[in-house]
Design a protein around this motif. Structure first.
Motif, short mmCIF file in Angstrom:
data_model
loop_
_atom_site.label_atom_id
_atom_site.label_comp_id
_atom_site.label_asym_id
_atom_site.label_seq_id
_atom_site.Cartn_x
_atom_site.Cartn_y
_atom_site.Cartn_z
N PHE A 297 -11.50 -50.99 7.41
CA PHE A 297 -11.17 -52.09 6.51
C PHE A 297 -12.03 -52.07 5.26
CE2 PHE A 297 -10.71 -53.62 10.93
CZ PHE A 297 -9.32 -53.68 10.98
N VAL A 298 -11.54 -52.69 4.22
CA VAL A 298 -12.34 -53.03 3.04
C VAL A 298 -12.55 -54.53 3.09
CG1 VAL A 298 -12.42 -53.08 0.52
CG2 VAL A 298 -11.40 -51.11 1.70
N VAL A 299 -13.82 -54.95 3.11
CA VAL A 299 -14.17 -56.36 3.22
C VAL A 299 -14.93 -56.75 1.96
CG1 VAL A 299 -15.29 -58.13 4.63
CG2 VAL A 299 -14.37 -56.06 5.72
N ARG A 300 -14.39 -57.69 1.19
CA ARG A 300 -14.99 -58.07 -0.08
C ARG A 300 -15.02 -59.59 -0.25
NH1 ARG A 300 -11.22 -53.99 -2.92
NH2 ARG A 300 -12.50 -52.13 -3.17
N ALA A 301 -16.08 -60.07 -0.86
CA ALA A 301 -16.10 -61.46 -1.29
C ALA A 301 -15.13 -61.63 -2.45
CB ALA A 301 -17.51 -61.85 -1.71
N ASP A 302 -14.55 -62.83 -2.56
CA ASP A 302 -13.49 -63.00 -3.55
C ASP A 302 -14.00 -63.11 -4.98
OD1 ASP A 302 -14.63 -65.48 -2.97
OD2 ASP A 302 -12.78 -66.60 -3.25
N LYS A 303 -15.24 -63.52 -5.18
CA LYS A 303 -15.77 -63.56 -6.54
C LYS A 303 -16.13 -62.17 -7.02
CE LYS A 303 -17.72 -68.12 -7.49
NZ LYS A 303 -18.95 -68.80 -7.94
N GLU A 304 -15.96 -61.93 -8.30
CA GLU A 304 -16.21 -60.60 -8.83
C GLU A 304 -17.66 -60.18 -8.69
OE1 GLU A 304 -12.74 -60.21 -12.23
OE2 GLU A 304 -14.74 -60.88 -12.84
N ASN A 305 -18.57 -61.12 -8.77
CA ASN A 305 -19.99 -60.77 -8.64
C ASN A 305 -20.54 -61.03 -7.23
OD1 ASN A 305 -20.22 -63.55 -8.55
ND2 ASN A 305 -21.18 -63.74 -10.56
N PHE B 97 -14.01 -64.02 2.26
CA PHE B 97 -14.07 -62.58 2.44
C PHE B 97 -12.64 -62.06 2.63
CE2 PHE B 97 -18.40 -63.66 3.79
CZ PHE B 97 -19.13 -62.73 3.05
N THR B 98 -12.17 -61.29 1.70
CA THR B 98 -10.84 -60.71 1.83
C THR B 98 -10.93 -59.43 2.64
OG1 THR B 98 -11.01 -59.41 -0.21
CG2 THR B 98 -10.19 -61.66 -0.40
N ILE B 99 -10.00 -59.27 3.56
CA ILE B 99 -9.96 -58.13 4.47
C ILE B 99 -8.66 -57.38 4.23
CG2 ILE B 99 -9.99 -57.42 6.90
CD1 ILE B 99 -11.21 -60.31 7.42
N ALA B 100 -8.75 -56.09 3.99
CA ALA B 100 -7.56 -55.27 3.76
C ALA B 100 -7.75 -53.92 4.43
CB ALA B 100 -7.30 -55.10 2.27
N LEU B 101 -6.68 -53.31 4.83
CA LEU B 101 -6.75 -51.98 5.42
C LEU B 101 -7.33 -51.00 4.41
CD1 LEU B 101 -3.36 -51.70 7.33
CD2 LEU B 101 -5.63 -51.96 8.33
N ALA B 102 -8.27 -50.19 4.83
CA ALA B 102 -8.82 -49.15 3.96
C ALA B 102 -7.80 -48.04 3.80
CB ALA B 102 -10.11 -48.60 4.56
N LYS B 103 -8.00 -47.24 2.77
CA LYS B 103 -7.11 -46.10 2.54
C LYS B 103 -7.16 -45.17 3.75
CE LYS B 103 -6.22 -42.33 -0.71
NZ LYS B 103 -6.70 -41.61 -1.93
N ASP B 104 -5.99 -44.79 4.22
CA ASP B 104 -5.86 -43.90 5.38
C ASP B 104 -6.41 -44.50 6.67
OD1 ASP B 104 -4.73 -41.92 3.72
OD2 ASP B 104 -6.71 -41.16 3.18
N SER B 105 -6.51 -45.83 6.74
CA SER B 105 -6.99 -46.47 7.95
C SER B 105 -5.99 -46.25 9.09
CB SER B 105 -7.16 -47.98 7.73
OG SER B 105 -7.47 -48.62 8.95
N PRO B 106 -6.48 -45.92 10.29
CA PRO B 106 -5.56 -45.76 11.42
C PRO B 106 -5.12 -47.09 12.02
CG PRO B 106 -7.82 -45.38 12.13
CD PRO B 106 -7.87 -45.60 10.64
N ALA B 107 -5.75 -48.19 11.60
CA ALA B 107 -5.38 -49.49 12.15
C ALA B 107 -3.98 -49.89 11.69
CB ALA B 107 -6.39 -50.55 11.72
N PRO B 108 -3.18 -50.48 12.57
CA PRO B 108 -1.84 -50.91 12.17
C PRO B 108 -1.89 -52.11 11.23
CG PRO B 108 -2.32 -51.60 14.41
CD PRO B 108 -3.45 -50.71 13.99
N CYS C 236 -20.36 -60.42 6.66
CA CYS C 236 -19.10 -60.51 7.40
C CYS C 236 -18.81 -59.16 8.06
CB CYS C 236 -17.96 -60.90 6.45
SG CYS C 236 -16.34 -61.02 7.26
N ARG C 237 -18.66 -59.17 9.37
CA ARG C 237 -18.35 -57.96 10.14
C ARG C 237 -16.95 -58.11 10.74
NH1 ARG C 237 -21.42 -53.93 12.55
NH2 ARG C 237 -23.31 -55.02 11.88
N VAL C 238 -16.07 -57.19 10.40
CA VAL C 238 -14.69 -57.20 10.89
C VAL C 238 -14.51 -56.00 11.81
CG1 VAL C 238 -12.26 -57.16 10.26
CG2 VAL C 238 -13.91 -58.30 8.77
N SER D 275 -15.95 -51.04 13.06
CA SER D 275 -16.28 -52.22 12.28
C SER D 275 -16.46 -51.89 10.81
CB SER D 275 -17.56 -52.88 12.81
OG SER D 275 -17.41 -53.30 14.15
N SER D 276 -16.20 -52.86 9.96
CA SER D 276 -16.44 -52.78 8.53
C SER D 276 -17.18 -54.03 8.09
CB SER D 276 -15.12 -52.66 7.76
OG SER D 276 -14.39 -51.51 8.17
#
Length: 477
Positions: free
Chosen positions: A72-80, A91-102, A145-147, A157-158
């Motif tokens: 996953f890519v885990v990022r805070a929503d503010k730019e800084n 914390f926005t959570i999105a599948l990382a590039k080429d992630s095997p997770a569905p 944040c650990r996902v 985990s990410s």
């Protein structure tokens, strides 16, 4: 991708904003300083990386091991990635590039105060490959944040991190009243040992054409100073600034290539290993030491300030400067100390106990806020303060650690300026402690917020450290 913080200067941008949320998972009640946790759809996109100037000579001070699967890519929503106390952090959570997770993966997450309680946990299901976890912190510090995702019994985990009023993080304890007296007494003992040095010419690396190099040993208290000296060919007297390069944790030879590279760029460069051991041996030699007499050296003598292993390490830096400042090529003005992780720890120490240091460059520094545990803050490597069976920190070790703490070294620094880097997801040298030390520096300073990085200097962070050194050298002429 960067954010450099100068003292009391607004941040630069780092991440792009997030899109409108639509799907929400159930909220969880939080405890203590944290509020609620939620998950819902989000689609943040990363801002393009900021091109960095090519560094002239970067010592890879905090080398990361081979990366595990990062789904996953885990990022805070503010730019800084920086918030006010009590402000919600998404914390926005999105599948990382080429992630095997569905795209509809079942996930769990936890948000902590930089790795210590309070910790809140939750679980849910990605919606079209996306989710959000939300929390807040009611004191200056960091959220981590650990996902996690379970793939056939193996958990991957990410991490994502966010700062909460980091410039307001205070020391956990004051500087000991006899801090200066202790270090003055130790330097007096060192001064009684004559500065006896041997310089053995060694061939520079094949790529180096404009520097001469030497294997150097200098007598000190206990183990000697051991390093590689490099200087430009035909250097004139009083023409070169000094750069002292100090090593991260582990057991290794000094780096001939790093010293020679700095020398080709106009420095009187000295790369010293941390333990006063011979240079240029086979890898098996250093592996053997790491598994025998230097195993767990970080804990040796930790229950007394007189026997702590780092005492000898830091005094060898003083002796290294005794040698370097006696070289006729030194310009008599500039002394830079440069290192990361344990090297940053050494940098803070020497900049406090030796007034010859003019600039500190410390990447993801170790040695920060050993006593943070008493105010429920995480303390980083070397984690020399153990807990007793009752769960409380060992008071004897805690007291000794105060004389080897970057927060206290920072308050006593003699340098003119400093440049630090910090990883927001660094679990080895966590950002809370790094900022506690940074805030204690009473000098001109800046810090590179390496938001997506753990315990390693990204190429951009390394380049920024080198550029800060260049700037200081130019301004200090």
């Amino acid at each position: 991708m960067k954010k450099t913080r100068h003292a009391c200067v607004p941040f630069d941008s780092h991440f792009s904003g997030i899109s409108t949320m639509s799907h929400r998972l159930p909220l969880l009640a939080a405890s203590l300083a944290l509020t609620s946790l939620a998950a819902h759809a989000a689609a943040p996109s990363a801002a393009p990386a900021t091109p960095a100037p090519k560094p002239a000579a970067v010592t890879p001070a905090a080398v990361a091991p081979a990366k595990p699967l990062n789904p996953f890519v885990v990022r805070a929503d503010k730019e800084n990635a920086t918030y006010k106390t009590g402000e919600p952090v998404n914390f926005t959570i999105a599948l990382a590039k080429d992630s095997p997770a569905p795209r509809e993966a079942e996930i769990t997450w936890s948000i902590s105060k930089d790795g210590v309680p309070p910790i809140i946990n939750g679980k849910g299901k990605l919606v079209d490959g996306k989710a959000v976890a939300t929390a807040s912190l009611n004191e200056p510090g960091f959220l981590l944040c650990r996902v996690s995702w379970n793939q056939d019994g193996k958990v991957h985990s990410s991490l994502g991190g966010a700062a909460v009023d980091p410039l307001l993080i205070k020391p956990s304890l004051p500087v000991p009243d006899d801090f200066d007296a202790f270090w003055d007494a130790q330097k007096k003992k060192l001064a009684a040992v004559p500065v006896k040095a041997t310089m053995t010419p060694v061939p520079p690396p094949a790529t180096i054409k404009k520097a001469e190099t030497f294997d150097v040993k200098v007598d000190a208290l206990g183990a000697p100073v051991s390093g590689y000296l490099a200087r430009p060919l035909n250097a004139k007297p009083k023409s070169l600034p000094i750069v002292l390069m100090v090593h991260g944790a582990g057991v290794s030879s000094s780096s001939l290539a790093a010293a020679a590279s700095w020398a080709e760029n106009g420095m009187l460069a000295f790369n010293m290993n941390a333990h006063g051991i011979p240079n240029g041996k086979a890898p098996e030699y250093y592996t053997g030491l790491a598994q025998s007499e230097l195993k767990d050296y970080r804990n040796v003598g930790r229950d007394s300030r007189e026997t702590c292993y780092f005492l000898g390490m830091f005094l060898r830096e003083v002796r290294a400067l005794d040698f370097l400042c006696s070289q006729p090529e030194w310009d008599g003005k500039t002394v830079v100390v440069y290192g990361s992780s344990q090297g940053g720890f050494q940098g803070f120490a020497i900049s406090a106990i030796d007034p010859r240091v003019t600039f500190l460059a410390a990447g993801v520094p170790a040695g920060c806020d050993h006593t943070g545990v008493i105010v429920n803050r995480v303390n980083g490597w070397p984690k020399i303060v153990p807990n007793l069976p009752d769960g409380k920190p060992d008071p004897k070790v805690l007291e000794a650690s105060r004389y080897f703490d970057n927060v206290n070294f920072a308050a006593k620094t003699k340098a003119k300026g400093a440049y630090l880097t910090v990883g927001f997801i660094d679990t080895t040298c966590p950002p809370t402690g790094v900022y506690a030390a940074y805030n204690a520096l009473p000098i001109s300073k800046a810090i590179y917020d390496d938001i997506p990085s753990g315990h390693a200097n990204s190429p951009q962070a390394s380049a920024a450290m080198v550029e800060a050194v260049r700037k200081h050298v130019k301004e200090n002429k």
